[in-house]
Write an enzyme that holds these catalytic residues in place. Sequence first.
Site, mmCIF file in Angstrom:
data_model
loop_
_atom_site.group_PDB
_atom_site.id
_atom_site.type_symbol
_atom_site.label_atom_id
_atom_site.label_comp_id
_atom_site.label_asym_id
_atom_site.label_seq_id
_atom_site.Cartn_x
_atom_site.Cartn_y
_atom_site.Cartn_z
ATOM 1 N N ASN A 16 -9.060 -8.833 -4.826
ATOM 2 C CA ASN A 16 -9.498 -8.469 -3.475
ATOM 3 C C ASN A 16 -9.179 -9.529 -2.426
ATOM 4 O O ASN A 16 -9.043 -9.210 -1.249
ATOM 5 C CB ASN A 16 -11.018 -8.209 -3.525
ATOM 6 C CG ASN A 16 -11.666 -8.304 -2.168
ATOM 7 O OD1 ASN A 16 -11.582 -7.384 -1.363
ATOM 8 N ND2 ASN A 16 -12.301 -9.445 -1.887
ATOM 9 N N ASN A 71 1.966 -1.600 9.982
ATOM 10 C CA ASN A 71 1.045 -1.679 11.112
ATOM 11 C C ASN A 71 1.586 -2.672 12.130
ATOM 12 O O ASN A 71 1.978 -3.779 11.771
ATOM 13 C CB ASN A 71 -0.349 -2.118 10.625
ATOM 14 C CG ASN A 71 -1.438 -1.762 11.606
ATOM 15 O OD1 ASN A 71 -1.282 -0.839 12.414
ATOM 16 N ND2 ASN A 71 -2.535 -2.485 11.554
ATOM 17 N N GLY A 89 2.226 -5.555 14.463
ATOM 18 C CA GLY A 89 1.672 -6.916 14.508
ATOM 19 C C GLY A 89 1.284 -7.459 13.148
ATOM 20 O O GLY A 89 0.691 -8.533 13.058
ATOM 21 N N TYR A 122 1.387 -9.163 6.681
ATOM 22 C CA TYR A 122 0.275 -8.528 5.962
ATOM 23 C C TYR A 122 0.721 -7.210 5.316
ATOM 24 O O TYR A 122 0.471 -6.966 4.129
ATOM 25 C CB TYR A 122 -0.862 -8.291 6.954
ATOM 26 C CG TYR A 122 -2.096 -7.661 6.368
ATOM 27 C CD1 TYR A 122 -3.019 -8.416 5.649
ATOM 28 C CD2 TYR A 122 -2.351 -6.300 6.543
ATOM 29 C CE1 TYR A 122 -4.165 -7.825 5.120
ATOM 30 C CE2 TYR A 122 -3.494 -5.716 6.018
ATOM 31 C CZ TYR A 122 -4.396 -6.482 5.308
ATOM 32 O OH TYR A 122 -5.523 -5.893 4.784
ATOM 33 N N GLY A 177 -8.928 1.638 4.667
ATOM 34 C CA GLY A 177 -8.683 1.666 6.099
ATOM 35 C C GLY A 177 -9.606 0.642 6.750
ATOM 36 O O GLY A 177 -10.157 -0.232 6.066
HETATM 37 P P1 NDP Z 1 -12.946 -11.084 4.549
HETATM 38 O O1 NDP Z 1 -12.179 -11.974 5.452
HETATM 39 O O2 NDP Z 1 -14.342 -10.729 4.891
HETATM 40 O O3 NDP Z 1 -12.922 -11.650 3.062
HETATM 41 C C1 NDP Z 1 -11.755 -12.171 2.495
HETATM 42 C C2 NDP Z 1 -12.096 -12.712 1.137
HETATM 43 O O4 NDP Z 1 -10.939 -13.284 0.532
HETATM 44 C C3 NDP Z 1 -13.143 -13.838 1.228
HETATM 45 O O5 NDP Z 1 -13.983 -13.743 0.124
HETATM 46 C C4 NDP Z 1 -12.277 -15.081 1.122
HETATM 47 O O6 NDP Z 1 -12.958 -16.209 0.630
HETATM 48 C C5 NDP Z 1 -11.236 -14.615 0.143
HETATM 49 N N1 NDP Z 1 -10.035 -15.436 0.172
HETATM 50 C C6 NDP Z 1 -9.136 -15.534 1.181
HETATM 51 N N2 NDP Z 1 -8.159 -16.377 0.837
HETATM 52 C C7 NDP Z 1 -8.449 -16.816 -0.413
HETATM 53 C C8 NDP Z 1 -7.806 -17.695 -1.306
HETATM 54 N N3 NDP Z 1 -6.656 -18.307 -0.984
HETATM 55 N N4 NDP Z 1 -8.364 -17.916 -2.516
HETATM 56 C C9 NDP Z 1 -9.533 -17.300 -2.849
HETATM 57 N N5 NDP Z 1 -10.184 -16.453 -2.044
HETATM 58 C C10 NDP Z 1 -9.650 -16.226 -0.835
HETATM 59 O O7 NDP Z 1 -12.076 -9.756 4.451
HETATM 60 P P2 NDP Z 1 -12.404 -8.320 3.843
HETATM 61 O O8 NDP Z 1 -13.587 -8.378 2.969
HETATM 62 O O9 NDP Z 1 -12.371 -7.358 4.945
HETATM 63 O O10 NDP Z 1 -11.080 -8.090 2.991
HETATM 64 C C11 NDP Z 1 -11.064 -8.014 1.571
HETATM 65 C C12 NDP Z 1 -9.748 -7.378 1.172
HETATM 66 O O11 NDP Z 1 -9.658 -6.069 1.714
HETATM 67 C C13 NDP Z 1 -8.542 -8.151 1.697
HETATM 68 O O12 NDP Z 1 -7.534 -8.171 0.717
HETATM 69 C C14 NDP Z 1 -8.105 -7.326 2.887
HETATM 70 O O13 NDP Z 1 -6.747 -7.465 3.157
HETATM 71 C C15 NDP Z 1 -8.439 -5.924 2.400
HETATM 72 N N6 NDP Z 1 -8.562 -4.971 3.486
HETATM 73 C C16 NDP Z 1 -9.557 -5.097 4.425
HETATM 74 C C17 NDP Z 1 -9.646 -4.190 5.452
HETATM 75 C C18 NDP Z 1 -10.694 -4.279 6.520
HETATM 76 O O14 NDP Z 1 -10.609 -3.538 7.512
HETATM 77 N N7 NDP Z 1 -11.722 -5.115 6.376
HETATM 78 C C19 NDP Z 1 -8.684 -3.069 5.582
HETATM 79 C C20 NDP Z 1 -7.688 -3.042 4.539
HETATM 80 C C21 NDP Z 1 -7.650 -3.951 3.536
HETATM 81 P P3 NDP Z 1 -13.547 -17.319 1.670
HETATM 82 O O15 NDP Z 1 -14.577 -16.581 2.486
HETATM 83 O O16 NDP Z 1 -14.164 -18.340 0.783
HETATM 84 O O17 NDP Z 1 -12.409 -17.793 2.480
#
Ligand code: NDP
Length: 238
Positions: free
Chosen positions: A79, A138, A140, A144, A175
Amino acid sequence: MLGLEDKVVLVTGGNHGIGAAVVEVLEDFGAKVAYNYRSEPGPRGSLGVKVDVTDAEGMKAFAEQVENELGPIYGVVANAGVIRDNLILNMPDEDWDFVVNVNLKGAFNTARAVLPKMYERKEGSLVFISSLGGQRGNMGQANYSASKAGMIGLAQTISQEAARFGVRCNTVAPGYTKTDIIKGIPEKVEQALLKQIPLRRFADPKEMAWASAFFLSPTASSYVTGQILGVNGGQYMS
Ligand code: NDP
């Protein structure tokens, strides 16, 4: 009910947002959940470890620790993800590299850390959290969207390679979901986006968690592999 009771599941980026919802829902279904994070630990989970998904050796050590402390890893939800948006002509190379490295290479590192033991045990289920942007691009988000489309190709390849070992791999493509990652969207843009979504709202993180639980389930999705489930309020229909 989903057959996840006492199953060990590893979730990347499980401290907040969608990942934290996945940890919570899986625990509610009776799973033992380990997660990693980059910044601060989250509220739930049996084991939280600070390790970056871009660190291949660190992810292998994390998987080993989970096996030693919680038991054989049955499931994975890859994730962890980041954004650094810009139009392609303005996108610095380092932003391309950073996003592709975390989102795509991170999923690759995660899969390689767990697959050998899953193959040995002849069971396992992986879920990749991709994105609507990975399905249709998407504005911009060249870095990603490319990374998220890459995750779909990676998941489908793993599903083909791993099937003979009894291991499945599927993709959830969210989404717009109410987490920190989208909180910078200006009100006007949000209203315009909502008009494109037939269900007229952004998703709750738990809606991604339930889709992930379905794919992880050894009963509910036992004959499902290599698939993409768009959880997007109808914004994109493939
Ligand atoms: P958040 O920014 O809330 O969470 C991102 C998570 O990824 C955090 O737990 C963060 O940890 C972790 N993370 C980022 N980089 C690293 C790394 N290098 N190593 C370990 N952990 C890492 O985003 P979302 O919860 O919204 O997103 C979760 C997933 O869902 C992502 O892959 C995102 O692309 C995908 N997604 C989200 C959408 C949305 O609208 N929210 C839409 C489509 C997809 P930490 O907080 O410690 O940095």
